[in-house]
Design an enzyme around this catalytic site. Structure first.
Site, PDB file in Angstrom:
ATOM      1  CE1 TYR A   1      -2.879   9.355  -1.723  1.00 12.57           C
ATOM      2  CE2 TYR A   1      -3.897   6.970  -1.327  1.00 12.57           C
ATOM      3  CZ  TYR A   1      -3.365   8.076  -2.354  1.00 12.57           C
ATOM      4  OH  TYR A   1      -3.111   7.668  -3.828  1.00 12.57           O
TER       5      TYR A   1
ATOM      6  CG  ASP B   1       7.244  15.909 -11.315  1.00 14.37           C
ATOM      7  OD1 ASP B   1       6.677  14.969 -11.498  1.00 14.37           O
ATOM      8  OD2 ASP B   1       7.820  15.911 -10.183  1.00 14.37           O
TER       9      ASP B   1
ATOM     10  N   GLY C   1      -3.568   1.256   8.838  1.00 15.57           N
ATOM     11  CA  GLY C   1      -4.295   1.876   7.703  1.00 15.57           C
ATOM     12  C   GLY C   1      -4.872   1.055   6.605  1.00 15.57           C
TER      13      GLY C   1
ATOM     14  CG  PHE D   1      -0.861  12.029 -12.710  1.00 19.30           C
ATOM     15  CD1 PHE D   1      -1.437  11.040 -12.598  1.00 19.30           C
ATOM     16  CD2 PHE D   1      -0.871  12.753 -13.852  1.00 19.30           C
ATOM     17  CE1 PHE D   1      -2.091  10.544 -13.796  1.00 19.30           C
ATOM     18  CE2 PHE D   1      -1.514  12.535 -14.860  1.00 19.30           C
ATOM     19  CZ  PHE D   1      -2.213  11.263 -14.905  1.00 19.30           C
TER      20      PHE D   1
HETATM   21  N1  UFG Z   1       2.481  -5.419   1.256  1.00 19.72           N
HETATM   22  C1  UFG Z   1       3.060  -6.357   1.942  1.00 19.72           C
HETATM   23  N2  UFG Z   1       4.562  -6.166   1.822  1.00 19.72           N
HETATM   24  C2  UFG Z   1       4.996  -5.288   1.215  1.00 19.72           C
HETATM   25  C3  UFG Z   1       4.149  -4.272   0.601  1.00 19.72           C
HETATM   26  C4  UFG Z   1       3.029  -4.257   0.706  1.00 19.72           C
HETATM   27  O1  UFG Z   1       2.493  -7.280   2.500  1.00 19.72           O
HETATM   28  O2  UFG Z   1       6.356  -5.062   1.132  1.00 19.72           O
HETATM   29  C5  UFG Z   1       0.666  -5.389   1.308  1.00 19.72           C
HETATM   30  C6  UFG Z   1       0.165  -4.331   1.923  1.00 19.72           C
HETATM   31  O3  UFG Z   1       0.055  -4.209   3.523  1.00 19.72           O
HETATM   32  C7  UFG Z   1      -1.321  -4.590   1.125  1.00 19.72           C
HETATM   33  C8  UFG Z   1      -0.871  -5.057  -0.004  1.00 19.72           C
HETATM   34  O4  UFG Z   1       0.305  -5.675   0.018  1.00 19.72           O
HETATM   35  O5  UFG Z   1      -2.097  -5.093   1.957  1.00 19.72           O
HETATM   36  C9  UFG Z   1      -0.934  -3.815  -1.229  1.00 19.72           C
HETATM   37  O6  UFG Z   1       0.122  -2.877  -0.750  1.00 19.72           O
HETATM   38  P1  UFG Z   1       0.711  -1.754  -1.808  1.00 19.72           P
HETATM   39  O7  UFG Z   1       1.801  -0.981  -0.815  1.00 19.72           O
HETATM   40  O8  UFG Z   1       1.250  -2.426  -2.632  1.00 19.72           O
HETATM   41  O9  UFG Z   1      -0.541  -0.765  -2.079  1.00 19.72           O
HETATM   42  P2  UFG Z   1      -1.711  -0.160  -1.255  1.00 19.72           P
HETATM   43  O10 UFG Z   1      -2.799  -1.038  -1.215  1.00 19.72           O
HETATM   44  O11 UFG Z   1      -1.214   0.033   0.076  1.00 19.72           O
HETATM   45  O12 UFG Z   1      -1.786   1.141  -1.727  1.00 19.72           O
HETATM   46  C10 UFG Z   1      -2.232   1.526  -2.876  1.00 19.72           C
HETATM   47  C11 UFG Z   1      -1.900   3.096  -3.451  1.00 19.72           C
HETATM   48  C12 UFG Z   1      -2.481   3.766  -2.852  1.00 19.72           C
HETATM   49  C13 UFG Z   1      -3.868   3.679  -2.756  1.00 19.72           C
HETATM   50  C14 UFG Z   1      -4.311   2.087  -2.450  1.00 19.72           C
HETATM   51  C15 UFG Z   1      -5.736   1.860  -2.797  1.00 19.72           C
HETATM   52  O13 UFG Z   1      -0.283   2.938  -3.218  1.00 19.72           O
HETATM   53  O14 UFG Z   1      -2.055   5.303  -3.356  1.00 19.72           O
HETATM   54  O15 UFG Z   1      -3.469   1.215  -3.016  1.00 19.72           O
HETATM   55  O16 UFG Z   1      -6.044   0.527  -2.382  1.00 19.72           O
HETATM   56  F1  UFG Z   1      -4.630   4.318  -2.043  1.00 19.72           F
END
Ligand code: UFG
Length: 323
Positions: A139, A31, A282, A71
């Site tokens: 990503y 890491d 995104g 990872f």
């Molecule tokens: N969200 C909010 N408020 C926040 C954080 C997130 O509304 O403070 C929403 C996001 O817009 C999304 C959902 O909650 O709609 C989940 O968001 P996360 O950031 O928890 O997770 P993501 O779906 O963006 O991303 C995760 C992983 C990525 C992966 C993705 C695949 O972090 O590596 O899932 O769906 F690509």
């Protein structure tokens, strides 16, 4: 086996190291500690090295390695929209350097952290492995490129690999002293729990005008220990099968952002104030996995197949984080 866990100081990697060690494998963690935590390396020794500095990698192979779990990555959808080159650099170029190091040291097995983000906007309700792959953020595109490299490496020189496409990793192994700890934290469940604990600047819901039942994005949350278990099973799979394989990992249940917040409120017993903000660039509206292939081929059965225990484990970590 002696397994080199690259990115083993990070969230999913540290849980994989735990599960590997409990299954009797020998773990070494590589890491660069850019986002990982020294305190999360509790199983096996840590070699500080950086995939973008190829000359630092050989030290990790000083003792013969049987398989690599990879990872290391930058993994934030939103950030990748603004810093695409850093994402291709880290996730693609870094992986090429790791693959070259593996080849120098005759290591022919890799389990690779891929993502639901390779699919882009879904065209079916449940996303299986054959669903079209049209990522809508750098990503996801960077991870899809690596999947292609792994297929070519299987054809070119017999590399065995399993790409595991995580949907939304969540939860923690708080009783083992590891959990999710990002700075800044961008993920929904930890942010909701921070708001429950009265920490931080408050929770924002990114958009409430999506084509879903309550207007907020739907995701498939899967416990990080279940993800780790799939990695263990992938090792066994590569013993039996040559080639490059891909498996989707999720519970097959979608929860909206508002449903997650409500579950976090109920389980923490605290109010979770939030405001509605703009959609995050995104973000596809809905991502739900079909993990039938992983269940059938790897014998994978998620132990945390409901939302409540996933959030409870995240809350246990949030109340007593070890780092
Ligand atoms: N969200 C909010 N408020 C926040 C954080 C997130 O509304 O403070 C929403 C996001 O817009 C999304 C959902 O909650 O709609 C989940 O968001 P996360 O950031 O928890 O997770 P993501 O779906 O963006 O991303 C995760 C992983 C990525 C992966 C993705 C695949 O972090 O590596 O899932 O769906 F690509």
């Amino acid at each position: 086996m002696h397994v080199l866990v690259c990115g083993g100081a990070g969230y999913v990697g540290s849980h994989a190291a735990l599960v590997l060690a409990h299954a009797g494998h020998d773990v070494t963690v590589l890491d660069n500690l850019s986002t990982g935590h020294r305190e999360a390396v509790r199983w096996g020794s840590l070699i500080e090295a950086d995939l973008l500095k190829p000359e630092t990698l050989d030290a990790a192979f000083a003792r013969p390695v049987d398989a690599v779990m990879h990872f290391c990555a930058r993994s934030l959808v939103g950030e990748s929209m603004h810093e695409p080159v850093a994402y291709y650099q880290n996730n693609v170029a870094g992986t090429l350097n790791l693959l070259e190091a593996m080849r120098r040291h005759d290591v022919d097995r890799m389990v690779f952290s891929s993502t639901a983000a390779v699919f882009g906007n879904p065209v079916t309700d449940m996303i299986d492995e054959d669903h079209p792959k049209q990522p809508i953020n750098p990503y996801g595109a960077s991870k899809l490129m690596v999947e292609q490299v792994l297929r070519d490496a299987a054809n070119g020189y017999g590399l065995r690999s399993v790409a595991l496409r995580y949907f939304n990793a969540a939860g923690a192994a708080a009783d083992e002293g590891i959990g999710e700890s990002h700075s800044p934290e961008t993920h929904l469940i930890p942010n909701a729990l921070k708001a429950a604990a009265g920490e931080g600047a408050g929770l924002t819901v990114f958009g409430n005008n999506y084509p879903t039942h309550d207007g907020t994005c739907i995701r498939d949350y899967v416990h990080v220990l279940d993800l780790a278990d799939a990695h263990l099973r992938a090792l066994g799979w590569m013993d039996r099968e040559r080639g490059a394989y891909q498996f989707n990992l999720g519970n097959g249940n979608g929860f909206s952002v508002l449903e997650v917040i409500e579950a976090a409120r109920r389980l923490s017993g605290r109010d979770i104030p939030y405001t509605i903000g703009a959609p995050r660039a995104g973000d596809p509206p809905v991502l739900v996995a079909s993990s039938r292939r992983a269940r059938e081929k790897l014998g994978w059965t998620p132990r945390f197949d409901r939302m409540d225990p996933i959030i409870e484990s995240a809350w246990a970590w949030h109340r007593a984080p070890a780092f």
